[in-house]
Design a protein around this motif. Structure first.
Motif, PDB file in Angstrom:
ATOM      1  N   LYS A  83      44.566  40.665  45.198  1.00 39.43           N
ATOM      2  CA  LYS A  83      43.431  40.437  44.294  1.00 39.43           C
ATOM      3  C   LYS A  83      42.604  41.697  44.059  1.00 39.43           C
ATOM      4  O   LYS A  83      41.986  41.841  43.010  1.00 39.43           O
ATOM      5  N   GLY A 112      41.872  40.151  34.752  1.00 34.96           N
ATOM      6  CA  GLY A 112      41.256  40.945  35.799  1.00 34.96           C
ATOM      7  C   GLY A 112      40.261  41.933  35.228  1.00 34.96           C
ATOM      8  O   GLY A 112      40.058  42.027  34.008  1.00 34.96           O
ATOM      9  N   ARG A 121      38.907  46.124  35.614  1.00 38.90           N
ATOM     10  CA  ARG A 121      39.189  47.460  36.133  1.00 38.90           C
ATOM     11  C   ARG A 121      37.920  48.290  36.105  1.00 38.90           C
ATOM     12  O   ARG A 121      37.200  48.315  35.100  1.00 38.90           O
ATOM     13  N   ARG A 155      47.184  40.666  31.990  1.00 38.50           N
ATOM     14  CA  ARG A 155      48.443  40.909  32.696  1.00 38.50           C
ATOM     15  C   ARG A 155      49.540  40.001  32.119  1.00 38.50           C
ATOM     16  O   ARG A 155      49.389  38.789  32.061  1.00 38.50           O
ATOM     17  N   GLU A 158      50.267  45.493  31.988  1.00 42.25           N
ATOM     18  CA  GLU A 158      48.836  45.269  31.876  1.00 42.25           C
ATOM     19  C   GLU A 158      48.291  45.999  30.650  1.00 42.25           C
ATOM     20  O   GLU A 158      48.520  47.203  30.486  1.00 42.25           O
ATOM     21  N   ASN A 183      41.354  47.750  40.602  1.00 48.07           N
ATOM     22  CA  ASN A 183      41.607  46.555  39.806  1.00 48.07           C
ATOM     23  C   ASN A 183      41.216  45.335  40.611  1.00 48.07           C
ATOM     24  O   ASN A 183      41.594  45.207  41.790  1.00 48.07           O
ATOM     25  N   ILE A 184      40.484  44.424  39.996  1.00 47.68           N
ATOM     26  CA  ILE A 184      40.112  43.160  40.621  1.00 47.68           C
ATOM     27  C   ILE A 184      40.695  42.041  39.775  1.00 47.68           C
ATOM     28  O   ILE A 184      40.308  41.865  38.613  1.00 47.68           O
ATOM     29  N   TYR A 185      41.648  41.303  40.332  1.00 46.83           N
ATOM     30  CA  TYR A 185      42.341  40.268  39.571  1.00 46.83           C
ATOM     31  C   TYR A 185      41.640  38.921  39.783  1.00 46.83           C
ATOM     32  O   TYR A 185      41.509  38.435  40.901  1.00 46.83           O
ATOM     33  N   LEU A 186      41.206  38.335  38.681  1.00 44.12           N
ATOM     34  CA  LEU A 186      40.502  37.061  38.710  1.00 44.12           C
ATOM     35  C   LEU A 186      41.472  35.885  38.655  1.00 44.12           C
ATOM     36  O   LEU A 186      41.137  34.780  39.080  1.00 44.12           O
ATOM     37  N   SER A 187      42.641  36.117  38.080  1.00 39.67           N
ATOM     38  CA  SER A 187      43.686  35.096  37.983  1.00 39.67           C
ATOM     39  C   SER A 187      45.014  35.816  37.784  1.00 39.67           C
ATOM     40  O   SER A 187      45.088  37.044  37.862  1.00 39.67           O
TER      41      SER A 187
END
Length: 207
Positions: free
Chosen positions: A112, A157, A159, A204, A25, A149-153
């Protein structure tokens, strides 16, 4: 000194990526770093809070990630002399650069939304421009951090994080502002703490 640190970071990165990484990342970030005070024998230097900018490279392996992180704070320092009021309110440009490696523990089962907490160790460089003189000092430092961390895809994402940063010195430390010939000097200890809050954009990459 910085050449040795850079070579160490590159070696750390090469070995870890090859042997352990599930993915990598890259996280550019923007922060607000709060001020602090360096208390010395003759006076104190108050560091003003300001925006700071940086980038983090995280090498993720299951629930653990290894990080290489750099961030930079352009700010000002105000010097106050304990014994000579004529030397008070001296204001100088101050640039603080942090170079750290560390480990983060990742929590939760939701892919996610991933909270994390960790610690880091490295060097902090202080560059005080108190014209006509300048002062440049590098100190050992360590940090504590937490965030999410919030992953959008699969590749993008966000942070959100908070940090506490602790510069430490062992062989003496000093700041001198203006032309009065006085300054702040500190003995071996953790002589101040800086905190920051920030956000970053996660890119990522699969290994």
């Amino acid at each position: 000194m910085f050449k040795i640190i850079k070579l160490t970071l590159l070696l750390f990165l090469a070995i870890t990526v090859r042997t352990q990484a599930q993915h990598i990342e890259i996280i550019p970030q923007s922060n607000y770093t709060f001020g602090g005070k360096i208390h010395g024998r003759y006076g104190e230097l108050k560091i003003q809070g300001s925006e700071s900018y940086g980038i983090s490279l995280d090498i993720v392996n299951k629930k653990t990630s290894f990080q290489i992180e750099y961030f930079y704070q352009p700010t000002t320092g105000n010097y106050r002399d304990y014994f000579n009021p004529d030397l008070n309110n001296q204001r100088s440009d101050l640039r603080i650069s942090w170079y750290h490696v560390g480990v983060r523990q990742r929590f939760g089962t939701n892919e996610k939304v991933v909270p994390f907490a960790g610690a880091s160790l490295g060097l902090t460089n202080f560059n005080l421009d108190s014209s006509p003189s300048r002062y440049n000092e590098t100190a050992l430092s360590f940090g504590l951090q937490t965030g999410t961390n919030i992953y959008l895809s699969d590749i993008l994402g966000l942070r959100f994080h908070g940090r506490l940063n602790f510069p430490v010195q062992f062989n003496g430390f000093g700041f001198y502002a203006g032309t009065g010939g006085s300054g702040a000097s500190a003995s071996a200890s953790a002589y101040f703490i800086q905190a920051d809050l920030g956000a970053g954009l996660i890119f990522r990459l699969a290994n």
